[in-house]
Motif scaffolding. Structure first.
Motif, short mmCIF file in Angstrom:
data_model
loop_
_atom_site.label_atom_id
_atom_site.label_comp_id
_atom_site.label_asym_id
_atom_site.label_seq_id
_atom_site.Cartn_x
_atom_site.Cartn_y
_atom_site.Cartn_z
N GLU A 45 96.32 -25.91 60.89
CA GLU A 45 97.47 -26.40 60.14
C GLU A 45 98.76 -25.92 60.78
OE1 GLU A 45 97.55 -24.77 56.19
OE2 GLU A 45 97.46 -22.69 56.90
N GLY A 46 99.81 -26.70 60.61
CA GLY A 46 101.11 -26.30 61.09
C GLY A 46 101.72 -25.26 60.18
N VAL A 47 102.31 -24.24 60.79
CA VAL A 47 102.93 -23.15 60.05
C VAL A 47 104.44 -23.30 60.06
CG1 VAL A 47 103.28 -20.66 59.94
CG2 VAL A 47 101.02 -21.59 60.57
N THR A 48 104.99 -23.45 61.26
CA THR A 48 106.43 -23.58 61.40
C THR A 48 106.75 -24.18 62.75
OG1 THR A 48 108.54 -22.35 61.44
CG2 THR A 48 106.59 -21.20 62.29
N ALA A 49 107.92 -24.78 62.84
CA ALA A 49 108.34 -25.40 64.10
C ALA A 49 109.84 -25.28 64.24
CB ALA A 49 107.92 -26.86 64.14
N ILE A 50 110.27 -25.32 65.50
CA ILE A 50 111.70 -25.32 65.79
C ILE A 50 111.96 -26.42 66.80
CG2 ILE A 50 111.40 -23.51 67.56
CD1 ILE A 50 114.24 -22.52 66.77
N ASP A 51 112.92 -27.27 66.46
CA ASP A 51 113.22 -28.41 67.30
C ASP A 51 114.18 -27.99 68.42
OD1 ASP A 51 114.06 -31.88 66.43
OD2 ASP A 51 113.07 -30.99 68.16
N SER A 52 114.38 -28.90 69.36
CA SER A 52 115.25 -28.59 70.49
C SER A 52 116.70 -28.39 70.07
CB SER A 52 115.16 -29.69 71.55
OG SER A 52 115.43 -30.95 70.97
N ASP A 53 117.06 -28.88 68.88
CA ASP A 53 118.42 -28.67 68.39
C ASP A 53 118.54 -27.41 67.53
OD1 ASP A 53 118.45 -31.03 65.56
OD2 ASP A 53 117.15 -29.35 66.06
N GLY A 54 117.45 -26.68 67.40
CA GLY A 54 117.45 -25.43 66.66
C GLY A 54 117.07 -25.55 65.20
N SER A 55 116.88 -26.77 64.71
CA SER A 55 116.46 -26.94 63.32
C SER A 55 115.02 -26.48 63.16
CB SER A 55 116.61 -28.40 62.90
OG SER A 55 115.84 -29.24 63.71
N THR A 56 114.72 -25.97 61.98
CA THR A 56 113.40 -25.40 61.74
C THR A 56 112.73 -26.04 60.54
OG1 THR A 56 114.35 -23.63 60.39
CG2 THR A 56 114.02 -23.16 62.73
N SER A 57 111.42 -25.94 60.50
CA SER A 57 110.64 -26.41 59.36
C SER A 57 109.51 -25.42 59.13
CB SER A 57 110.09 -27.82 59.61
OG SER A 57 109.33 -27.85 60.80
N TYR A 58 109.12 -25.31 57.87
CA TYR A 58 108.10 -24.35 57.48
C TYR A 58 107.12 -24.99 56.51
CZ TYR A 58 111.16 -20.73 59.38
OH TYR A 58 111.93 -19.96 60.21
N ALA A 59 105.87 -24.58 56.61
CA ALA A 59 104.90 -24.94 55.59
C ALA A 59 105.28 -24.23 54.29
CB ALA A 59 103.50 -24.53 56.03
N GLY A 102 110.46 -31.47 65.42
CA GLY A 102 109.88 -30.20 64.99
C GLY A 102 108.76 -30.38 63.98
N SER A 103 107.81 -31.20 64.34
CA SER A 103 106.73 -31.55 63.43
C SER A 103 105.76 -30.39 63.21
CB SER A 103 105.97 -32.74 63.99
OG SER A 103 104.78 -32.98 63.24
N LEU A 104 105.11 -30.41 62.07
CA LEU A 104 104.03 -29.47 61.78
C LEU A 104 102.67 -30.10 62.00
CD1 LEU A 104 105.35 -27.72 58.53
CD2 LEU A 104 105.56 -26.97 60.92
N MET A 105 102.68 -31.31 62.56
CA MET A 105 101.43 -32.04 62.75
C MET A 105 100.82 -31.70 64.09
SD MET A 105 101.44 -33.47 59.90
CE MET A 105 99.97 -34.47 60.08
#
Length: 122
Positions: A45-59, A102-105
């Motif tokens: 499963e995806g936990v967290t990601a950071i995109d090239s622009d610095g934006s983040t996403s979290y489970a 910044g996908s968690l997939m």
């Protein structure tokens, strides 16, 4: 491309760990980077990601406890994990995705490390 994780280990519930991911062969700042995990008997499963622009996403399960960051000068990705729970026990993987967002997939990630084991004792 080589992706190498480190920093895993055994920790008591409530403790902290910091994972590192050193990448060679690509520039982390040009890719979306993520941490994914696979617990015993579970799907990855995806936990967290950071995109090239610095934006983040979290489970949802790690929001407020985990923080992703990267050091472009060192071409390294980090995962600070606080307030660890036994259910965080898993193999943690670092991965790079050429896609924006910044996908968690899992399927969006192209380059993977071998993983680092995190075990949280109750």
């Amino acid at each position: 491309v080589q992706v190498v994780e480190s920093g895993g280990g055994l920790v008591q519930a409530g403790g902290s760990l910091r994972l590192s991911c050193t990448v060679s062969g690509l520039t982390v700042g040009d890719y979306a980077m993520g941490w994914l995990r696979q617990g015993p008997g579970k799907e990855r499963e995806g936990v967290t990601a950071i995109d090239s622009d610095g934006s983040t996403s979290y489970a949802d399960s790690v929001k407020g406890r985990f923080t992703i960051s990267q050091d472009n000068a060192k071409n390294t990705l980090y995962l600070q994990m606080n307030s660890l729970k036994p259910e965080d026990t898993a193999m943690y993987y670092c991965a790079a995705s050429p896609f924006v967002g910044g996908s968690l997939m899992e399927y969006e990630y192209t380059y993977w490390g071998q993983g680092t084991q995190v075990t949280v004792a109750s």
